[in-house]
Motif scaffolding. Structure first.
Motif, PDB file in Angstrom:
ATOM      1  N   ARG A  51       0.848  -0.843  -0.008  1.00  0.00           N
ATOM      2  CA  ARG A  51      -0.224   0.050  -0.016  1.00  0.00           C
ATOM      3  C   ARG A  51       0.466   1.185   0.114  1.00  0.00           C
ATOM      4  N   HIS A  52       0.404   2.330  -0.456  1.00  0.00           N
ATOM      5  CA  HIS A  52       1.443   3.278  -0.691  1.00  0.00           C
ATOM      6  C   HIS A  52      -0.449   4.766  -0.586  1.00  0.00           C
ATOM      7  N   TRP A  53      -0.046   5.629   0.772  1.00  0.00           N
ATOM      8  CA  TRP A  53      -0.607   6.438   1.404  1.00  0.00           C
ATOM      9  C   TRP A  53      -0.293   8.022   1.264  1.00  0.00           C
ATOM     10  N   HIS A  54      -0.582   8.962   0.820  1.00  0.00           N
ATOM     11  CA  HIS A  54      -0.678  10.009   0.403  1.00  0.00           C
ATOM     12  C   HIS A  54      -2.353  10.656   1.184  1.00  0.00           C
ATOM     13  N   ILE A  55      -1.250  11.347   2.561  1.00  0.00           N
ATOM     14  CA  ILE A  55      -2.068  11.702   3.942  1.00  0.00           C
ATOM     15  C   ILE A  55      -1.948  13.599   3.935  1.00  0.00           C
ATOM     16  N   PHE A  56      -2.904  14.274   3.341  1.00  0.00           N
ATOM     17  CA  PHE A  56      -3.061  15.718   3.500  1.00  0.00           C
ATOM     18  C   PHE A  56      -4.122  16.187   4.891  1.00  0.00           C
ATOM     19  N   ASP A  57      -2.975  16.951   6.247  1.00  0.00           N
ATOM     20  CA  ASP A  57      -4.949  17.626   6.739  1.00  0.00           C
ATOM     21  C   ASP A  57      -4.148  19.356   6.085  1.00  0.00           C
ATOM     22  N   SER A  58      -5.765  19.629   6.760  1.00  0.00           N
ATOM     23  CA  SER A  58      -6.121  20.656   6.194  1.00  0.00           C
ATOM     24  C   SER A  58      -5.444  21.886   5.864  1.00  0.00           C
ATOM     25  N   ASN A  59      -3.674  22.047   6.905  1.00  0.00           N
ATOM     26  CA  ASN A  59      -2.822  23.157   7.872  1.00  0.00           C
ATOM     27  C   ASN A  59      -1.700  22.780   6.353  1.00  0.00           C
ATOM     28  N   SER A  60      -1.837  22.111   5.700  1.00  0.00           N
ATOM     29  CA  SER A  60      -1.166  21.377   3.843  1.00  0.00           C
ATOM     30  C   SER A  60       0.009  21.261   4.969  1.00  0.00           C
ATOM     31  N   THR A  61      -0.648  20.037   5.770  1.00  0.00           N
ATOM     32  CA  THR A  61       0.802  18.798   5.871  1.00  0.00           C
ATOM     33  C   THR A  61       0.362  17.783   5.326  1.00  0.00           C
ATOM     34  N   ARG A  62       1.658  16.958   4.725  1.00  0.00           N
ATOM     35  CA  ARG A  62       1.525  16.007   4.129  1.00  0.00           C
ATOM     36  C   ARG A  62       2.451  15.245   4.174  1.00  0.00           C
ATOM     37  N   ARG A  63       1.839  13.458   4.278  1.00  0.00           N
ATOM     38  CA  ARG A  63       2.998  12.658   4.482  1.00  0.00           C
ATOM     39  C   ARG A  63       2.531  11.454   3.718  1.00  0.00           C
ATOM     40  N   GLU A  64       3.144  10.393   4.015  1.00  0.00           N
ATOM     41  CA  GLU A  64       3.248   9.415   2.735  1.00  0.00           C
ATOM     42  C   GLU A  64       3.671   8.452   4.101  1.00  0.00           C
ATOM     43  N   VAL A  65       2.748   7.025   3.515  1.00  0.00           N
ATOM     44  CA  VAL A  65       3.046   6.269   4.022  1.00  0.00           C
ATOM     45  C   VAL A  65       2.793   4.893   3.493  1.00  0.00           C
ATOM     46  N   GLU A  66       3.806   3.928   3.682  1.00  0.00           N
ATOM     47  CA  GLU A  66       3.985   2.670   2.213  1.00  0.00           C
ATOM     48  C   GLU A  66       4.374   1.327   3.464  1.00  0.00           C
ATOM     49  N   GLY A  67       4.408   0.164   2.594  1.00  0.00           N
ATOM     50  CA  GLY A  67       3.892  -0.693   3.640  1.00  0.00           C
ATOM     51  C   GLY A  67       3.276  -2.273   2.598  1.00  0.00           C
ATOM     52  N   GLU A  68       4.344  -3.421   3.212  1.00  0.00           N
ATOM     53  CA  GLU A  68       3.668  -4.788   2.731  1.00  0.00           C
ATOM     54  C   GLU A  68       2.224  -4.597   2.963  1.00  0.00           C
ATOM     55  N   GLY A  69       1.458  -5.342   2.880  1.00  0.00           N
ATOM     56  CA  GLY A  69      -0.335  -5.805   3.040  1.00  0.00           C
ATOM     57  C   GLY A  69      -0.910  -4.465   3.430  1.00  0.00           C
ATOM     58  N   LYS A  99      -5.544   9.503   0.480  1.00  0.00           N
ATOM     59  CA  LYS A  99      -5.485   8.750  -0.939  1.00  0.00           C
ATOM     60  C   LYS A  99      -4.666   7.806  -1.524  1.00  0.00           C
ATOM     61  N   GLY A 100      -3.832   7.403  -2.418  1.00  0.00           N
ATOM     62  CA  GLY A 100      -2.907   6.190  -2.876  1.00  0.00           C
ATOM     63  C   GLY A 100      -3.380   4.940  -3.769  1.00  0.00           C
ATOM     64  N   GLU A 101      -2.328   3.874  -3.136  1.00  0.00           N
ATOM     65  CA  GLU A 101      -3.023   3.522  -4.477  1.00  0.00           C
ATOM     66  C   GLU A 101      -2.241   1.701  -3.601  1.00  0.00           C
ATOM     67  N   TYR A 102      -3.020   0.945  -4.418  1.00  0.00           N
ATOM     68  CA  TYR A 102      -2.253  -0.680  -4.127  1.00  0.00           C
ATOM     69  C   TYR A 102      -1.476  -1.289  -4.987  1.00  0.00           C
ATOM     70  N   GLU A 103      -0.411  -1.873  -4.536  1.00  0.00           N
ATOM     71  CA  GLU A 103       0.777  -2.609  -5.639  1.00  0.00           C
ATOM     72  C   GLU A 103      -0.114  -4.242  -5.457  1.00  0.00           C
ATOM     73  N   MET A 104      -1.010  -5.014  -6.423  1.00  0.00           N
ATOM     74  CA  MET A 104      -1.235  -5.967  -6.628  1.00  0.00           C
ATOM     75  C   MET A 104      -1.094  -7.104  -7.989  1.00  0.00           C
ATOM     76  N   VAL A 105      -0.498  -7.848  -7.472  1.00  0.00           N
ATOM     77  CA  VAL A 105      -0.267  -9.038  -8.330  1.00  0.00           C
ATOM     78  C   VAL A 105      -1.602  -9.998  -8.735  1.00  0.00           C
ATOM     79  N   ARG A 106      -1.373 -10.214 -10.300  1.00  0.00           N
ATOM     80  CA  ARG A 106      -2.431 -10.974 -10.905  1.00  0.00           C
ATOM     81  C   ARG A 106      -1.375 -12.175 -10.835  1.00  0.00           C
ATOM     82  N   LEU A 107      -1.975 -13.645 -10.115  1.00  0.00           N
ATOM     83  CA  LEU A 107      -1.018 -15.050  -9.494  1.00  0.00           C
ATOM     84  C   LEU A 107      -1.220 -15.767 -10.664  1.00  0.00           C
ATOM     85  N   LEU A 108      -2.133 -15.976 -11.698  1.00  0.00           N
ATOM     86  CA  LEU A 108      -1.957 -16.286 -12.758  1.00  0.00           C
ATOM     87  C   LEU A 108      -0.302 -16.643 -13.544  1.00  0.00           C
ATOM     88  N   ASP A 109      -0.489 -14.819 -14.223  1.00  0.00           N
ATOM     89  CA  ASP A 109       1.147 -14.829 -14.441  1.00  0.00           C
ATOM     90  C   ASP A 109       1.588 -13.943 -14.342  1.00  0.00           C
TER      91      ASP A 109
END
Length: 129
Positions: A51-69, A99-109
């Motif tokens: 997972r990879h998150w972009h987190i925003f506070d209304s005071n313009s603070t930005r954080r990113e969080v990444e990790g497994e699962g 907001k963010g994204e998940y890294e996924m893998v298609r198990l077939l290939d």
């Protein structure tokens, strides 16, 4: 309110809730819970790897969080099935967004692809008055 998006046959829906019992506004600590449902609408079994998150506070603070699962697991999701989990986020302000994204893998290939997590808002209910 539920926010939803679909990327490459994977539907991600998010619902949020302010957690007043875990918040302390006097100390700029606002806690929110979010429930995410990941539904596999494709014809292939997929596994959520990161997972990879972009987190925003209304005071313009930005954080990113990444990790497994998510919450300690890397779920395998068969076609037509879904995985749901609840997690939380603390902010220093009474409103923000994620907001963010998940890294996924298609198990077939073993094809890796990213699934978008739609931007959703974290707003304390008293801010709406």
């Amino acid at each position: 309110m539920v926010t939803t998006t679909i990327t490459d046959g994977v539907k991600v829906s998010v619902e949020t809730q302010y957690q007043p019992e875990y918040s302390n506004p006097a100390n700029e600590h606002y806690m929110f819970a979010y429930k995410i449902n990941i539904e596999n609408l494709s014809n292939y079994t997929v596994q959520l790897m990161r997972r990879h998150w972009h987190i925003f506070d209304s005071n313009s603070t930005r954080r990113e969080v990444e990790g497994e699962g998510v919450v300690g697991v890397q779920p395998v999701i068969e076609p037509g099935h879904s995985h749901e989990y609840i997690s939380g986020c603390n902010l220093k302000t009474d409103m923000g967004s994620m907001k963010g994204e998940y890294e996924m893998v298609r198990l077939l290939d073993n094809t890796t692809f990213n699934v978008q997590i739609p931007e959703f808002y974290l707003i304390a209910p008293f801010k709406m008055n």
